[in-house]
Design an enzyme around this catalytic site. Structure first.
Site, PDB file in Angstrom:
ATOM      1  N   THR A  25      -5.014   6.726  -5.765  1.00 20.30           N
ATOM      2  CA  THR A  25      -5.125   6.958  -4.324  1.00 20.30           C
ATOM      3  C   THR A  25      -4.238   8.111  -3.881  1.00 20.30           C
ATOM      4  O   THR A  25      -4.639   8.952  -3.064  1.00 20.30           O
ATOM      5  CB  THR A  25      -4.737   5.679  -3.556  1.00 20.30           C
ATOM      6  OG1 THR A  25      -5.593   4.613  -3.988  1.00 20.30           O
ATOM      7  CG2 THR A  25      -4.894   5.877  -2.058  1.00 20.30           C
ATOM      8  N   GLU A  52       0.822  -1.209   0.000  1.00 18.36           N
ATOM      9  CA  GLU A  52       0.000   0.000   0.000  1.00 18.36           C
ATOM     10  C   GLU A  52       0.857   1.261   0.000  1.00 18.36           C
ATOM     11  O   GLU A  52       0.513   2.259  -0.633  1.00 18.36           O
ATOM     12  CB  GLU A  52      -0.926  -0.005   1.231  1.00 18.36           C
ATOM     13  CG  GLU A  52      -1.982  -1.089   1.212  1.00 18.36           C
ATOM     14  CD  GLU A  52      -3.063  -0.843   0.188  1.00 18.36           C
ATOM     15  OE1 GLU A  52      -2.750  -0.902  -1.026  1.00 18.36           O
ATOM     16  OE2 GLU A  52      -4.200  -0.602   0.586  1.00 18.36           O
TER      17      GLU A  52
END
Length: 325
Positions: free
Chosen positions: A199, A147
């Protein structure tokens, strides 16, 4: 704190296991934030999911094969599954590595946890081949490196439900503290407009400071949502699905967001909002009939915009990454 898997017994066990061992897993998509729980709440989905096959090899490297058309890097240092597995190799302190084949069904940049599915699926599969020597908390820590590669930030609201299944609360990541939250039966309807919202970009537009009154309202909604889930109180769940901090900013990146949300509520949805950082939009419903009506509303709205889209009607995945063989 890293698990210390470095004694000679574990070294021999891991090395001896490396011949001809492989596992295929389904790594589920996820909905992060669940409206008001920015970076602290997430849930796993039964659909969509990535398909991953991991093999043990007798060399401490990661080899990646992509069997989709997304053109993601095969260099493990630049691939979310790769960096998670490299961390596992570092913790193992033994002469084994992993060969990974990834078939992505979750489009990168969809807001449905594409990077988390790859990161989490890889470490869960690898851990199974090693007779589950790492805990779920260890796996979350490793997968969060994926991530960080994808978004620049270590966050677990996609990773944790992907590994644990169900709804998870990430009380803290330093130290890591993941709590599984019981929930009643819920149907999830998603629409994924075929555009990409990165993101990292979606994080950069957020306000750096917030008003205390807004923070208090958000805290109340998070507490209400968790309580509603645990008590199977659908009305409380519905009242708590409100975001006064993130959605007003991020929704400007998503075409027809307001129309989809208002139409879904009119169709009977409990509530919903942006899935992760978008562009996907999710709605929760008590039953499949309502969820299908919500899907029709989403389809009609996006058909009118001329934007290509895909919809899903699914349920909460209580298992997380699923082992197939």
């Amino acid at each position: 704190m890293k698990s210390q898997i470095s004694n000679s017994t574990m070294h021999l066990k891991a090395t001896a296991s490396a011949k001809n061992k492989s596992i295929t897993v389904y790594a589920p998509g996820t909905v992060a934030n669940i409206v008001c729980g920015f970076d602290v709440l997430g849930l796993a989905l039964n659909d969509p999911y990535d398909i991953m096959t991991v093999k043990l090899i007798e060399e401490p490297v990661v080899v990646i094969h992509n069997v989709d058309n997304y053109g993601l890097p095969t260099d493990p240092q630049k691939n979310v599954a790769g960096v998670a597995l490299l961390e596992m190799i570092d913790r193992l302190d033994s002469k084994i590595g992993f060969d990974v084949t990834i078939e992505k069904k979750i489009m990168p940049g969809s807001g449905i946890g594409s990077s988390a599915a790859s990161s989490a699926g890889a470490v869960v599969a690898a851990n199974h081949l090693l007779d589950n020597i790492f805990s779920n908390a260890d796996l979350v820590q490793m997968a969060m490196l994926g991530e960080k590669l994808a978004s620049g930030v270590k966050h677990a609201d996609n990773i944790a439900p992907c590994i644990y299944g169900g709804v998870t609360l990430i009380r803290s990541i330093h130290p890591l503290d993941v709590i599984s939250v019981p929930s009643p039966p819920l149907y999830v309807t998603l629409v994924h407009p075929q555009i990409e919202v990165r993101t990292e970009d979606a994080r950069q537009i957020l306000r750096k400071q917030i008003l205390l009154k807004d923070a208090i309202k958000q805290w109340g909604n998070i507490a209400g949502l968790v309580t509603g889930l645990m008590k199977s109180d659908y009305d409380l769940i519905s009242r708590s699905l409100e975001d006064v901090l993130i959605e007003p900013i991020r929704s400007i990146l998503i075409p027809a967001f307001a129309e989809v949300k208002s139409g879904s509520l009119e169709a009977g949805a409990l509530g919903g909002g942006i899935s992760g950082s978008g562009p996907s939009i999710f709605m929760l419903s008590r039953d499949e009939t309502t969820a299908r009506e919500v899907e029709k509303t989403m389809q009609e709205t996006y058909t009118n915009t001329g934007i290509a889209f895909h919809t899903y009607v699914t349920t909460v995945n209580m298992e997380g990454v699923k082992l197939m063989n």
